[in-house]
Design a protein around this motif. Structure first.
Motif, PDB file in Angstrom:
ATOM      1  N   THR A   1      45.102 -85.298  56.763  1.00 36.59           N
ATOM      2  CA  THR A   1      44.528 -85.175  55.368  1.00 36.59           C
ATOM      3  C   THR A   1      45.374 -84.646  54.419  1.00 36.59           C
ATOM      4  N   GLU A   2      46.329 -83.774  54.972  1.00 42.17           N
ATOM      5  CA  GLU A   2      47.249 -83.110  54.123  1.00 42.17           C
ATOM      6  C   GLU A   2      48.772 -83.423  54.049  1.00 42.17           C
ATOM      7  N   GLN A   3      49.159 -83.938  55.190  1.00 37.83           N
ATOM      8  CA  GLN A   3      50.601 -84.676  55.359  1.00 37.83           C
ATOM      9  C   GLN A   3      50.541 -86.184  55.481  1.00 37.83           C
ATOM     10  N   ARG A   4      49.640 -86.725  55.603  1.00 34.44           N
ATOM     11  CA  ARG A   4      49.443 -88.219  55.737  1.00 34.44           C
ATOM     12  C   ARG A   4      50.282 -88.611  56.984  1.00 34.44           C
ATOM     13  N   ILE A   5      50.211 -87.906  58.102  1.00 33.13           N
ATOM     14  CA  ILE A   5      50.724 -88.442  59.309  1.00 33.13           C
ATOM     15  C   ILE A   5      49.894 -89.120  60.049  1.00 33.13           C
ATOM     16  N   ARG A   6      50.355 -90.580  60.094  1.00 30.98           N
ATOM     17  CA  ARG A   6      49.321 -91.567  60.754  1.00 30.98           C
ATOM     18  C   ARG A   6      50.329 -92.681  61.218  1.00 30.98           C
ATOM     19  N   ALA A   7      49.923 -93.718  61.899  1.00 30.06           N
ATOM     20  CA  ALA A   7      50.557 -94.968  62.065  1.00 30.06           C
ATOM     21  C   ALA A   7      50.508 -95.756  60.830  1.00 30.06           C
ATOM     22  N   TYR A   8      51.719 -96.259  60.521  1.00 26.83           N
ATOM     23  CA  TYR A   8      51.760 -97.460  59.328  1.00 26.83           C
ATOM     24  C   TYR A   8      51.945 -98.736  59.658  1.00 26.83           C
ATOM     25  N   GLY A   9      52.495 -98.654  60.889  1.00 23.66           N
ATOM     26  CA  GLY A   9      53.361-100.077  61.339  1.00 23.66           C
ATOM     27  C   GLY A   9      54.449-100.529  60.441  1.00 23.66           C
ATOM     28  N   PHE A  10      55.227-101.708  61.052  1.00 20.28           N
ATOM     29  CA  PHE A  10      56.251-102.283  60.259  1.00 20.28           C
ATOM     30  C   PHE A  10      56.425-103.691  60.704  1.00 20.28           C
TER      31      PHE A  10
ATOM     32  N   GLY B   1      56.752 -97.931  53.205  1.00 22.43           N
ATOM     33  CA  GLY B   1      56.132 -97.594  51.950  1.00 22.43           C
ATOM     34  C   GLY B   1      54.997 -96.268  52.103  1.00 22.43           C
ATOM     35  N   GLY B   2      54.918 -95.888  53.378  1.00 18.10           N
ATOM     36  CA  GLY B   2      53.973 -94.715  53.486  1.00 18.10           C
ATOM     37  C   GLY B   2      52.648 -95.161  53.241  1.00 18.10           C
ATOM     38  N   GLU B   3      51.879 -94.013  52.632  1.00 15.73           N
ATOM     39  CA  GLU B   3      50.426 -94.439  51.909  1.00 15.73           C
ATOM     40  C   GLU B   3      50.718 -94.722  50.128  1.00 15.73           C
ATOM     41  N   ALA B   4      51.869 -94.299  49.814  1.00 15.22           N
ATOM     42  CA  ALA B   4      52.147 -94.504  48.432  1.00 15.22           C
ATOM     43  C   ALA B   4      51.738 -95.950  47.962  1.00 15.22           C
ATOM     44  N   PHE B   5      52.330 -96.716  48.882  1.00 10.72           N
ATOM     45  CA  PHE B   5      52.219 -98.403  48.812  1.00 10.72           C
ATOM     46  C   PHE B   5      51.626 -98.894  49.531  1.00 10.72           C
ATOM     47  N   ALA B   6      50.423 -99.539  49.212  1.00  7.30           N
ATOM     48  CA  ALA B   6      49.628-100.500  50.078  1.00  7.30           C
ATOM     49  C   ALA B   6      49.698-101.979  49.709  1.00  7.30           C
TER      50      ALA B   6
ATOM     51  N   SER C   1      58.463-105.446  67.096  1.00 10.33           N
ATOM     52  CA  SER C   1      57.074-104.899  67.071  1.00 10.33           C
ATOM     53  C   SER C   1      56.223-105.882  67.602  1.00 10.33           C
ATOM     54  N   MET C   2      54.985-105.595  67.625  1.00 11.21           N
ATOM     55  CA  MET C   2      53.868-106.609  67.975  1.00 11.21           C
ATOM     56  C   MET C   2      52.810-106.025  67.175  1.00 11.21           C
ATOM     57  N   ALA C   3      51.929-107.023  66.942  1.00  9.67           N
ATOM     58  CA  ALA C   3      50.648-106.806  66.299  1.00  9.67           C
ATOM     59  C   ALA C   3      49.576-107.575  66.816  1.00  9.67           C
ATOM     60  N   ALA C   4      48.421-107.145  66.877  1.00  6.67           N
ATOM     61  CA  ALA C   4      47.146-107.713  67.260  1.00  6.67           C
ATOM     62  C   ALA C   4      46.468-108.054  65.842  1.00  6.67           C
ATOM     63  N   VAL C   5      46.279-109.297  65.648  1.00  2.00           N
ATOM     64  CA  VAL C   5      45.789-110.126  64.390  1.00  2.00           C
ATOM     65  C   VAL C   5      44.330-110.545  64.380  1.00  2.00           C
ATOM     66  N   ALA C   6      43.463-110.437  63.821  1.00  2.00           N
ATOM     67  CA  ALA C   6      42.078-111.126  63.968  1.00  2.00           C
ATOM     68  C   ALA C   6      41.583-111.296  62.493  1.00  2.00           C
ATOM     69  N   ASN C   7      41.272-112.621  62.064  1.00  2.49           N
ATOM     70  CA  ASN C   7      40.481-113.053  61.200  1.00  2.49           C
ATOM     71  C   ASN C   7      41.758-112.858  59.829  1.00  2.49           C
ATOM     72  N   GLY C   8      42.998-112.810  60.383  1.00  4.81           N
ATOM     73  CA  GLY C   8      44.144-112.602  59.164  1.00  4.81           C
ATOM     74  C   GLY C   8      44.342-111.339  58.989  1.00  4.81           C
ATOM     75  N   ARG C   9      43.878-110.317  59.800  1.00  5.83           N
ATOM     76  CA  ARG C   9      43.956-109.107  59.258  1.00  5.83           C
ATOM     77  C   ARG C   9      44.771-108.047  60.575  1.00  5.83           C
ATOM     78  N   SER C  10      45.487-107.409  60.360  1.00 11.44           N
ATOM     79  CA  SER C  10      46.139-106.536  61.383  1.00 11.44           C
ATOM     80  C   SER C  10      45.099-105.554  61.805  1.00 11.44           C
TER      81      SER C  10
ATOM     82  N   HIS D   1      49.707-103.879  57.538  1.00 12.29           N
ATOM     83  CA  HIS D   1      48.981-102.935  58.415  1.00 12.29           C
ATOM     84  C   HIS D   1      48.121-101.865  57.864  1.00 12.29           C
ATOM     85  N   GLN D   2      47.708-102.087  56.762  1.00 12.59           N
ATOM     86  CA  GLN D   2      47.018-100.984  56.069  1.00 12.59           C
ATOM     87  C   GLN D   2      45.441-101.524  56.406  1.00 12.59           C
ATOM     88  N   THR D   3      45.310-102.810  56.814  1.00 12.01           N
ATOM     89  CA  THR D   3      43.721-103.059  57.283  1.00 12.01           C
ATOM     90  C   THR D   3      43.477-102.603  58.764  1.00 12.01           C
ATOM     91  N   MET D   4      44.265-101.750  59.119  1.00 11.15           N
ATOM     92  CA  MET D   4      43.849-101.173  60.619  1.00 11.15           C
ATOM     93  C   MET D   4      43.048-100.299  60.476  1.00 11.15           C
TER      94      MET D   4
END
Length: 408
Positions: free
Chosen positions: A173-182, A98-103, A215-224, A155-158
């Motif tokens: 800031t311009e291209q939104r290149i970042r880790a999104y996670g799946f 969903g990129g950053e368009a869909f959180a 994939s793997m995720a580190a989750v604390a207090n219910g948040r990725s 993963h938007q809580t990272m």
């Protein structure tokens, strides 16, 4: 309310039909090996003594053919749960990127579809299949609201230190290149189930989703707070056909020295690597059989697969500053005892001790497979992305109605 959940993978379609608010599906099924002449559909209705299972082997050239075959089963006289596709009120779709368009979960509109299509290059094995599933469902279930649930949303809580890359700021800031996670829908579901099982909402967990994609995720207090996949679903673990983490210098070498085009490199790393590249097979069942028959390549592939998982466990234990449980889930994680044993071997320093006999048992219920003395719980929790999607659809509908009521 009839909610039909469609979970289109790279070569599969999982589906469930819910009559909400009941969380027990009226029927469920799996279409496997799409694109091959020996594609298979397993369709199940009912539970216990009244359970009916239909299995069919047929040629399914693409996802559209697969979903049409499923629709016929949904309304069939023998095992159907509806008489007409118009009885479906909501179709909930898993969408990988969903990129950053869909959180958050979203109603599907032409604008939403256009955004999903823009992200094809970031999830080349899945977003096109997800998009096709939407288009086919719109034609079949014309009375239904179509809703998209995005794998990236959980993963938007990272924190920014976890999702940013150390490249010039303008690329973010311009291209939104970042880790999104799946696999966020799966990680969210099993982490909530694990916290409930442990009776510890603030649990520190490492969730390990092992299917054709991993994939793997580190989750604390219910948040990725971190996850192994990044900008696209290629990074992290060794997967069915994806390489996982790889030195970027190899990409430059392939292009500059060996004459590969960028498209060829993408195909190589996404569709021809991973377990397929190492063994000639992407299905772990085939690889396991070859390993049991003495194949060195298959044994090495299993070692590499488990080794990468162990490295991430160590990293995420450090990120979490502690660990209550590791959680295995998805097709390989739930069914391959050898993988689980290899991952948990020689992990005593972290307090991870596997019970060999419990690991070999088969069960569909959440359970522990650790020894009594293990400081860290080892949990096997079947994922249920379809139920999670159905629940998110209900939440979106309720929020939409509440917003409409307040406006009036």
């Amino acid at each position: 309310m009839n909610i039909f959940v469609v979970n289109s993978g790279s070569s599969s379609i999982k589906y469930q039909l819910f009559r909400m608010p009941s969380e027990t599906p009226l029927c469920s099924g799996l279409v496997e090996r799409i694109g091959l002449d020996n594609a298979a559909i397993t369709h199940q209705t009912g539970t216990g003594e009244e359970e009916k299972v239909v299995k069919r082997t047929l040629s399914l050239p693409d996802h559209e053919a697969g979903l049409l075959a499923v629709t016929q089963l949904l309304a069939s006289p023998e095992v159907g749960m509806i008489q007409d596709p118009q009885e479906i009120d909501v179709v909930g779709h898993r969408v990988v990127h969903g990129g950053e368009a869909f959180a958050a979960t979203a109603f599907i509109t032409p604008a939403v579809k256009a955004e999903i299509k823009k992200l094809f290059s970031l999830a080349p094995l899945h977003n096109p299949s997800n998009y096709l599933g939407i288009e086919v469902a719109e034609r079949i279930f014309t009375n239904a609201r179509q809703i998209a649930v995005f794998d990236t949303a959980f993963h938007q809580t990272m924190p920014e230190k976890a999702f940013r890359y150390a490249i010039p700021n303008a690329f973010y800031t311009e291209q939104r290149i970042r880790a999104y996670g799946f696999h966020g829908t799966s990680h969210k579901y099993v982490s909530e189930q694990a916290a409930q099982y442990l009776q510890k909402p603030e649990a520190k967990l490492i969730t390990i989703h092992l299917g054709n994609g991993c994939s793997m995720a580190a989750v604390a207090n219910g948040r990725s707070i971190d996850t192994s996949m990044g900008f696209g679903p290629l990074a992290g673990l060794v997967m069915g056909t994806r390489s996982g983490d790889i030195d970027p210098s190899i990409i430059f070498h392939l292009i500059n020295q060996l004459g590969y085009s960028p498209e060829q490199v993408s195909t190589l790393l996404n569709k021809q690597s991973g377990m397929l590249g190492l063994t000639g097979h992407s299905d772990m069942r085939d690889i396991s059989q070859e390993m049991n028959e003495g194949s060195h390549e298959a044994a090495l592939a299993y070692d590499m697969y488990a080794y990468r998982i162990k490295k991430y466990i160590g990293a995420y234990a450090a990120v979490l500053n502690g660990l209550d449980a590791i959680v295995f889930t998805a097709g390989v994680g739930e069914n391959d005892a050898t993988v689980r044993a290899d991952v948990c071997q020689d992990m005593d320093f972290l307090g991870i001790q596997l019970d060999i006999e419990k690991n070999q048992e088969r069960s569909k219920r959440p359970r522990e497979i650790n020894t009594p003395g293990s400081r860290v719980k080892i949990l096997l929790i079947p994922t249920n992305e379809e139920l999670e999607i159905a629940q998110q659809c209900i939440t979106l509908l309720e929020d939409s109605r509440a917003a409409s009521s307040s406006e009036n």
